[in-house]
Scaffold this motif. Structure first.
Motif, PDB file in Angstrom:
ATOM      1  N   ASN A   6     -34.063  28.101  86.563  1.00  0.00           N
ATOM      2  CA  ASN A   6     -33.467  26.837  86.124  1.00  0.00           C
ATOM      3  C   ASN A   6     -34.101  26.348  84.831  1.00  0.00           C
ATOM      4  OD1 ASN A   6     -31.621  26.642  88.207  1.00  0.00           O
ATOM      5  ND2 ASN A   6     -32.995  25.454  89.510  1.00  0.00           N
ATOM      6  N   LYS A   7     -35.429  26.457  84.727  1.00  0.00           N
ATOM      7  CA  LYS A   7     -36.124  26.024  83.511  1.00  0.00           C
ATOM      8  C   LYS A   7     -35.714  26.878  82.319  1.00  0.00           C
ATOM      9  CE  LYS A   7     -40.137  23.890  85.616  1.00  0.00           C
ATOM     10  NZ  LYS A   7     -41.589  23.861  85.754  1.00  0.00           N
ATOM     11  N   LEU A   8     -35.603  28.177  82.543  1.00  0.00           N
ATOM     12  CA  LEU A   8     -35.179  29.073  81.472  1.00  0.00           C
ATOM     13  C   LEU A   8     -33.766  28.731  81.015  1.00  0.00           C
ATOM     14  CD1 LEU A   8     -35.602  31.494  79.626  1.00  0.00           C
ATOM     15  CD2 LEU A   8     -34.814  32.957  81.511  1.00  0.00           C
ATOM     16  N   ARG A   9     -32.881  28.478  81.969  1.00  0.00           N
ATOM     17  CA  ARG A   9     -31.506  28.117  81.625  1.00  0.00           C
ATOM     18  C   ARG A   9     -31.468  26.805  80.849  1.00  0.00           C
ATOM     19  NH1 ARG A   9     -26.785  27.979  86.081  1.00  0.00           N
ATOM     20  NH2 ARG A   9     -28.411  26.850  87.196  1.00  0.00           N
ATOM     21  N   ASP A  10     -32.282  25.837  81.252  1.00  0.00           N
ATOM     22  CA  ASP A  10     -32.353  24.563  80.536  1.00  0.00           C
ATOM     23  C   ASP A  10     -32.835  24.761  79.097  1.00  0.00           C
ATOM     24  OD1 ASP A  10     -31.470  23.269  82.799  1.00  0.00           O
ATOM     25  OD2 ASP A  10     -33.434  22.439  83.333  1.00  0.00           O
ATOM     26  N   LEU A  11     -33.863  25.601  78.912  1.00  0.00           N
ATOM     27  CA  LEU A  11     -34.366  25.872  77.568  1.00  0.00           C
ATOM     28  C   LEU A  11     -33.318  26.573  76.709  1.00  0.00           C
ATOM     29  CD1 LEU A  11     -38.063  26.935  78.255  1.00  0.00           C
ATOM     30  CD2 LEU A  11     -37.253  24.856  77.117  1.00  0.00           C
ATOM     31  N   ILE A  12     -32.563  27.458  77.309  1.00  0.00           N
ATOM     32  CA  ILE A  12     -31.485  28.138  76.579  1.00  0.00           C
ATOM     33  C   ILE A  12     -30.435  27.123  76.143  1.00  0.00           C
ATOM     34  CG2 ILE A  12     -29.564  29.770  76.817  1.00  0.00           C
ATOM     35  CD1 ILE A  12     -31.506  31.466  78.591  1.00  0.00           C
ATOM     36  N   HIS A  13     -30.067  26.210  77.039  1.00  0.00           N
ATOM     37  CA  HIS A  13     -29.100  25.168  76.672  1.00  0.00           C
ATOM     38  C   HIS A  13     -29.616  24.337  75.503  1.00  0.00           C
ATOM     39  CE1 HIS A  13     -27.377  25.282  81.039  1.00  0.00           C
ATOM     40  NE2 HIS A  13     -26.832  26.200  80.272  1.00  0.00           N
ATOM     41  N   CYS A  14     -30.904  23.964  75.541  1.00  0.00           N
ATOM     42  CA  CYS A  14     -31.493  23.171  74.461  1.00  0.00           C
ATOM     43  C   CYS A  14     -31.471  23.950  73.148  1.00  0.00           C
ATOM     44  CB  CYS A  14     -32.922  22.762  74.816  1.00  0.00           C
ATOM     45  SG  CYS A  14     -33.006  21.586  76.182  1.00  0.00           S
ATOM     46  N   GLY A  15     -31.809  25.228  73.218  1.00  0.00           N
ATOM     47  CA  GLY A  15     -31.783  26.064  72.018  1.00  0.00           C
ATOM     48  C   GLY A  15     -30.387  26.206  71.445  1.00  0.00           C
ATOM     49  N   ILE A  16     -29.412  26.349  72.319  1.00  0.00           N
ATOM     50  CA  ILE A  16     -28.019  26.457  71.858  1.00  0.00           C
ATOM     51  C   ILE A  16     -27.612  25.184  71.125  1.00  0.00           C
ATOM     52  CG2 ILE A  16     -25.610  26.497  72.665  1.00  0.00           C
ATOM     53  CD1 ILE A  16     -26.600  28.506  74.858  1.00  0.00           C
ATOM     54  N   PHE A  17     -27.982  24.024  71.672  1.00  0.00           N
ATOM     55  CA  PHE A  17     -27.587  22.774  71.016  1.00  0.00           C
ATOM     56  C   PHE A  17     -28.384  22.496  69.739  1.00  0.00           C
ATOM     57  CE2 PHE A  17     -25.040  22.112  74.706  1.00  0.00           C
ATOM     58  CZ  PHE A  17     -23.928  21.491  74.156  1.00  0.00           C
ATOM     59  N   ALA A  18     -29.608  22.986  69.659  1.00  0.00           N
ATOM     60  CA  ALA A  18     -30.341  22.896  68.394  1.00  0.00           C
ATOM     61  C   ALA A  18     -29.609  23.737  67.345  1.00  0.00           C
ATOM     62  CB  ALA A  18     -31.781  23.362  68.567  1.00  0.00           C
ATOM     63  N   ALA A  19     -29.135  24.915  67.741  1.00  0.00           N
ATOM     64  CA  ALA A  19     -28.399  25.787  66.822  1.00  0.00           C
ATOM     65  C   ALA A  19     -27.049  25.178  66.439  1.00  0.00           C
ATOM     66  CB  ALA A  19     -28.202  27.159  67.452  1.00  0.00           C
ATOM     67  N   ILE A  20     -26.348  24.590  67.402  1.00  0.00           N
ATOM     68  CA  ILE A  20     -25.066  23.934  67.103  1.00  0.00           C
ATOM     69  C   ILE A  20     -25.279  22.804  66.104  1.00  0.00           C
ATOM     70  CG2 ILE A  20     -23.282  22.426  68.093  1.00  0.00           C
ATOM     71  CD1 ILE A  20     -23.439  24.212  70.638  1.00  0.00           C
TER      72      ILE A  20
END
Length: 192
Positions: A6-20
């Motif tokens: 879950n933590k890894l998935r949350d970090l991936i979501h945050c990274g995706i939105f930083a990139a967006i």
């Protein structure tokens, strides 16, 4: 799914939105001191979809990427000097406004109406912080800071607030129904 996943998935979501946010920052209408860009649309999307903590974390990641010199800010710029220039207040405000938007939605509901209220309020907060910063960073009188830092952004800001709300609520629902994202808010509100 375990806690680490879950933590890894949350970090991936945050990274995706930083990139967006970095990508949307490059969609801009240049103005003399502060450009109109897609950054604030991305901030609203991140907060509306991810909520307060993850939305703010995504914006913190974005700001840190730009701080170390990656060209993620509007006009493909980056570096500490941008943060201390005329647009720095707006950029720092992204973290706060993402948190406020997400927090408001978590305390009310993730609906289009509430998202519109949250994103509009966040836009006004970002304009306030950014304009105060602009006044001092560019040594402008208040009238000049308002003319350069508020007036050109009201109509585009309202349009972006609506788009962030509408797109964000719909994407959030789809991500939750596809089990790509968990709805922590709904779980917290269920009586034990």
């Amino acid at each position: 799914m375990n806690e680490q996943s879950n933590k890894l998935r949350d970090l991936i979501h945050c990274g995706i939105f930083a990139a967006i946010t970095a990508v949307l920052a490059q969609l801009e209408i240049p103005l003399p001191l502060v450009p109109i860009s897609g950054q604030t649309l991305a901030v609203g999307l991140a907060a509306t979809i991810l909520g307060s903590r993850k939305g703010a974390l995504a914006m913190l990641c974005y700001v840190l990427l730009g701080t170390v010199g990656l060209p993620v800010f509007a006009g493909a710029t980056g570096g500490v000097h941008i943060l201390f220039g005329p647009t720095g207040g707006y950029i720092f405000a992204f973290i706060l406004t993402a948190f406020i938007t997400g927090y408001y939605l978590e305390k009310t509901s993730f609906s289009l109406t509430q998202a519109m209220i949250a994103n509009t309020g966040a836009m006004l907060i970002a304009l306030l912080i950014g304009t105060i910063w602009l006044k001092y960073a560019a040594a402008l009188p208040w009238a000049g800071a308002i003319a350069a830092g508020v007036t050109p952004f009201i109509i585009p800001g309202l349009i972006k607030a609506f788009l962030a709300s509408w797109i964000g609520i719909n994407v959030r629902k789809r991500l939750i129904s596809a089990n790509i994202m968990q709805d922590h808010v709904a779980k917290e509100k269920v009586p034990a």
